[in-house]
Design a protein around this motif. Structure first.
Motif, PDB file in Angstrom:
ATOM      1  N   ILE A  56       0.835  -1.210   0.000  1.00 51.16           N
ATOM      2  CA  ILE A  56       0.000   0.000   0.000  1.00 51.16           C
ATOM      3  C   ILE A  56       0.868   1.258   0.000  1.00 51.16           C
ATOM      4  CG2 ILE A  56      -1.585   1.376   1.422  1.00 51.16           C
ATOM      5  CD1 ILE A  56      -2.914  -1.302   2.216  1.00 51.16           C
ATOM      6  N   GLY A  57       1.840   1.324   0.898  1.00 51.34           N
ATOM      7  CA  GLY A  57       2.699   2.506   0.989  1.00 51.34           C
ATOM      8  C   GLY A  57       3.545   2.720  -0.253  1.00 51.34           C
ATOM      9  N   THR A  58       4.115   1.632  -0.775  1.00 52.64           N
ATOM     10  CA  THR A  58       5.002   1.737  -1.933  1.00 52.64           C
ATOM     11  C   THR A  58       4.222   2.051  -3.209  1.00 52.64           C
ATOM     12  OG1 THR A  58       6.512   0.169  -0.866  1.00 52.64           O
ATOM     13  CG2 THR A  58       6.849   0.565  -3.210  1.00 52.64           C
ATOM     14  N   LEU A  59       3.035   1.462  -3.352  1.00 56.24           N
ATOM     15  CA  LEU A  59       2.189   1.789  -4.502  1.00 56.24           C
ATOM     16  C   LEU A  59       1.784   3.258  -4.485  1.00 56.24           C
ATOM     17  CD1 LEU A  59      -0.296  -1.200  -5.061  1.00 56.24           C
ATOM     18  CD2 LEU A  59       1.461  -0.346  -6.630  1.00 56.24           C
ATOM     19  N   TRP A  60       1.422   3.756  -3.308  1.00 61.46           N
ATOM     20  CA  TRP A  60       1.061   5.166  -3.193  1.00 61.46           C
ATOM     21  C   TRP A  60       2.236   6.046  -3.598  1.00 61.46           C
ATOM     22  CZ3 TRP A  60      -3.693   7.222  -1.344  1.00 61.46           C
ATOM     23  CH2 TRP A  60      -3.716   8.611  -1.245  1.00 61.46           C
TER      24      TRP A  60
END
Length: 433
Positions: A56-60
């Motif tokens: 989630i964090g890296t995709l964002w």
């Protein structure tokens, strides 16, 4: 979408950079569950939660900020969660501690939506920024040396030279030599190919094996650990976990901010004092922290290992997207990821070389001005010696305004620096860290 031409890169380079970053940081999916298991959290729960938060964090970060920076649960923060928050308080369960992480994440999201964190980045003096970059470089090089037993604990001097004939040290040194040769020959993706060659050597010398197979399905045995936001805030109030929430917020803000500045500086993405698309980038770790807590993992942060992907040529969010996709795949290849990431000699050479590249920032510090140089020096020195990016930043933030006041230049210091000097002093003096 990723503006590859504008950033002077291409798809192949970005993919190799993403793969390089992934392999240098994938150890977290094994190490994080091991540490949080000491707080009583089931291994399978944390393994899956770690991947969810990272994705989630890296995709964002990749899709909305377009930066080659990966987000994952932070080392140090997980130890603080397991041993200080849960371990030192008999009445606090890991479920309650995750409520505190969730509350910290929500406050973190609110702060990231305001200009506060962007202003903070702009307020950090140039010499401290260069010190942060160099300090992180020294820190990750030290991690690579320590994990492979090239450097070991010493009873008198704290650190000393290890047995270079040991399998781990010898393999790391061979991998370092191979990777350096590839870099000298200007081979694209030298860091990644160095890891591949080192892994093959490890396999054929019996240091790398796949006894547990390759594939397993991810599980969440306890489901959602924080399902009711109101109950989470209630738990924090009931147990008086205000200091815990404050520590999570303060450490995460500066771990992430420091790492982003360091990696962005290395990649040439900073525009003077400005960090373009800062709000989108800074939302990535705060959202991942809140969602990660719901599934069962400690706060997330920007990963210093992202610098290995930048060194391999990564300049855009396509690198981060690649990392996220590989983490999704890793959820189904737990035994394989565990085997490869469990042998630190494969990834250590990349960390050591990237550390040397990041140390280049040290030349930009104004060493002839003590009020500028000493705080930067303290940041560089303390990051590897305390194994904490935020502690290094804290000491720099405390000494910088003090020296400016003594020199009569107190007006040159941004008001935010005075605020955080006080907060950091309070944290170091009175709170667990």
């Amino acid at each position: 979408m990723f503006k590859l031409q504008e950033n002077k890169t291409n798809v192949k380079t970005e993919l190799i950079a993403g793969i390089t970053t992934f392999f240098t940081m994938v150890y977290i999916v094994v190490v994080n569950p091991i540490i949080l298991a000491d707080a009583g959290v089931p291994f399978e729960q944390v393994f899956t939660a770690t991947i969810i938060a990272t994705v989630i964090g890296t995709l964002w970060m990749g899709l909305f900020a377009n930066y080659p920076i990966a987000i994952a649960p932070g080392m140090g923060l997980n130890a603080y969660f397991a041993y200080s928050v849960v371990g030192n308080h008999q009445d606090i369960t890991y479920q309650t501690a995750f409520a505190a992480v969730f509350v910290a994440g929500i406050i973190f999201v609110i702060l990231s939506l305001t200009p506060f964190r962007e202003k903070l980045i702009e307020a950090i003096p140039e010499n401290l920024k260069h010190g942060i970059t160099a300090g992180i470089g020294l820190f990750i090089a030290f991690i690579g040396l320590r994990l492979t037993k090239i450097i070991i604990a010493h009873p008198t001097n704290l650190v000393g030279l290890g047995d270079l004939k040991s399998p781990s040290a010898a393999l790391a040194l061979i991998g370092l030599a191979v990777t350096l040769v590839l870099m000298m020959l200007r081979v694209n993706g030298a860091l990644f190919f160095g890891m591949i060659i080192t892994g093959l050597i490890a396999f054929f010398t019996g240091q790398l094996s796949f006894d547990k197979g390759f594939i397993s399905l991810p599980t969440l045995p306890e489901g959602l650990l924080v399902a009711n936001p109101i109950a989470a805030f209630s738990d924090v109030i009931q147990h008086g976990l205000y200091a815990v929430v404050f520590s999570f917020i303060l450490v995460t803000i500066f771990d992430t901010t420091g790492t982003m500045i360091g990696v962005a500086n290395q990649a040439g993405l900073m525009k003077g004092d400005k960090f373009p698309r800062a709000r989108q980038a800074l939302l990535s770790d705060s959202i991942a922290t809140a969602i990660g807590a719901m599934f069962g993992t400690s706060p997330t942060t920007a990963y210093i290992e992202s610098s290995s992907g930048v060194a391999a040529g990564g300049r855009t969010g396509l690198t981060s997207l690649t990392v996220a996709v590989l983490f999704i795949l890793s959820a189904f290849f737990g035994p394989l990821v565990s085997a490869v990431s469990g042998l630190s000699a494969i990834t250590a050479p990349a960390l050591i070389i990237v550390g040397s590249l990041m140390m280049g920032s040290i030349s930009k510090i104004r060493w002839d001005e003590l009020d500028e140089a000493f705080p930067a020096f303290l940041v560089i020195l303390s990051m590897p010696l305390t194994s904490s990016i935020s502690t290094g930043i804290a000491l720099g933030f405390i000494t910088y305004p003090l020296l400016k006041i003594v020199k009569g230049k107190w007006r040159e210091v941004h008001p935010l620096l005075y605020l955080f000097a006080v907060l950091f002093f309070y944290q170091l003096a009175f709170l667990a860290h």
